[in-house]
Design an enzyme around this catalytic site. Structure first.
Site, mmCIF file in Angstrom:
data_model
loop_
_atom_site.group_PDB
_atom_site.id
_atom_site.type_symbol
_atom_site.label_atom_id
_atom_site.label_comp_id
_atom_site.label_asym_id
_atom_site.label_seq_id
_atom_site.Cartn_x
_atom_site.Cartn_y
_atom_site.Cartn_z
ATOM 1 N N VAL A 112 3.174 0.348 4.214
ATOM 2 C CA VAL A 112 2.438 1.100 5.243
ATOM 3 C C VAL A 112 1.023 0.555 5.405
ATOM 4 C CG1 VAL A 112 3.778 3.184 4.845
ATOM 5 C CG2 VAL A 112 1.675 2.845 3.532
ATOM 6 N N LYS A 154 -6.718 -4.701 -3.078
ATOM 7 C CA LYS A 154 -7.326 -5.436 -1.955
ATOM 8 C C LYS A 154 -8.337 -4.555 -1.236
ATOM 9 C CE LYS A 154 -3.541 -4.401 1.288
ATOM 10 N NZ LYS A 154 -4.262 -3.539 2.223
ATOM 11 N N GLN A 188 8.238 -13.398 21.823
ATOM 12 C CA GLN A 188 7.888 -14.807 22.072
ATOM 13 C C GLN A 188 8.550 -15.731 21.049
ATOM 14 O OE1 GLN A 188 3.622 -15.332 23.438
ATOM 15 N NE2 GLN A 188 3.414 -13.374 22.368
ATOM 16 N N CYS A 236 -2.100 -2.424 7.778
ATOM 17 C CA CYS A 236 -2.094 -3.376 6.663
ATOM 18 C C CYS A 236 -0.877 -4.290 6.647
ATOM 19 C CB CYS A 236 -2.241 -2.622 5.344
ATOM 20 S SG CYS A 236 -3.885 -1.889 5.192
ATOM 21 N N ASP A 277 0.790 -1.248 0.000
ATOM 22 C CA ASP A 277 0.000 0.000 0.000
ATOM 23 C C ASP A 277 0.818 1.291 0.000
ATOM 24 O OD1 ASP A 277 -1.916 -1.952 0.219
ATOM 25 O OD2 ASP A 277 -2.752 -1.267 2.117
ATOM 26 N N GLU A 297 -4.602 -0.809 -1.332
ATOM 27 C CA GLU A 297 -5.917 -0.863 -0.669
ATOM 28 C C GLU A 297 -6.845 0.054 -1.441
ATOM 29 O OE1 GLU A 297 -6.036 0.121 3.518
ATOM 30 O OE2 GLU A 297 -8.222 0.047 3.562
HETATM 31 N N1 TIU Z 1 -2.679 0.375 4.287
HETATM 32 C C1 TIU Z 1 -3.121 0.631 5.500
HETATM 33 O O1 TIU Z 1 -2.425 0.439 6.499
HETATM 34 N N2 TIU Z 1 -4.407 1.160 5.607
HETATM 35 C C2 TIU Z 1 -4.817 2.000 6.627
HETATM 36 O O2 TIU Z 1 -5.970 2.419 6.669
HETATM 37 N N3 TIU Z 1 -3.867 2.332 7.550
HETATM 38 C C3 TIU Z 1 -4.002 3.248 8.576
HETATM 39 O O3 TIU Z 1 -3.083 3.307 9.394
HETATM 40 N N4 TIU Z 1 -5.072 4.020 8.650
#
Ligand code: TIU
Length: 225
Positions: A158, A130, A203, A163, A25, A73
């Site tokens: 990110v 996705k 862990q 995600c 993303d 996303e």
């Molecule tokens: N790609 C992803 O992490 N989507 C989000 O909405 N992340 C947020 O931190 N909001």
């Protein structure tokens, strides 16, 4: 077989022949002003800062011949894959599907859903749209990985605790060995990133391993970190 001795919680054995890179993303909607991330009230500059590191990881993976998978996303223009529970969440300035400065927010084909130009996919690389936070849900990711013969996944992108972590947990449950490039991922919240990185490798590596991009690149290309 290469090794990353400094990986945490312990040395990571890396077999480039059965490893793929997944970049999660790295889209304008999360990284540039005016997109989904900013509409949720976040400072997007933290995420911009990792672009060169993700580019370095991509370069090393490409040089080593790893399959590269990029995810985005985003939702269909008719919103048929957007559950109301996701669209109606919180009080964002823009909701998913609303028109914004980079087109409709988190909609496939709109400028905001594009991957940032510095990290543009190359021909032949997999680009998966996705509708969820995890990249396995409602996508053909499992089929692609089976075709590649992938056993281990390197993760970047990110946000770390949303995600990236969701996808890592999905992958871990599906039997993939998971390695997070800890400086090629970022969160809008430093404390959330730190906690996610810690819990992934706690862990005895309950979700997977972490290592730096330099360490991973050295293992992939035969140099030293
Ligand atoms: N790609 C992803 O992490 N989507 C989000 O909405 N992340 C947020 O931190 N909001």
């Amino acid at each position: 077989m290469a090794s990353i001795p400094g990986a945490l919680p312990f040395a990571f054995d890396l077999d480039p022949a059965s490893t793929a890179l997944i970049v999660i993303d790295m889209q304008r909607d999360f990284i540039e002003p005016g997109g989904f991330g900013a509409s949720l009230g976040n400072d997007v500059t933290r995420l911009q800062a990792i672009i060169p590191t993700v580019a370095a990881l991509l370069l090393a993976a490409r040089q080593a011949g790893l399959p590269v998978i990029h995810t985005r996303e985003c939702h269909r223009p008719d919103l048929s894959d957007l559950p109301p529970a996701k669209r109606d969440r919180g009080t964002p300035t823009l909701r998913i599907g609303d028109p914004g400065p980079m087109g409709r927010v988190l909609i496939a084909g709109e400028p905001g859903a594009d991957i940032v130009p510095e990290l543009a996919p190359l021909p032949g690389e997999i680009v998966l749209d996705k509708p969820g936070k995890g990249a396995f849900y409602a996508t053909p990711l499992s089929d692609h990985l089976a075709q590649f013969g992938t056993k281990a996944l390197i993760f970047a992108g990110v946000t770390t605790e949303v995600c990236v972590q969701t996808t890592m947990r999905e992958a871990n449950d599906r039997g993939f060995v998971c390695l997070l490039a800890e400086d090629a991922t970022e969160s809008y919240f430093p404390a959330f990133k730190a906690a996610a990185v810690e819990m992934i490798r706690a862990q005895g590596g309950i979700v997977g391993w972490t290592a730096t991009t330099a360490e991973i690149a050295a293992a992939l290309t035969g140099g030293t970190a």
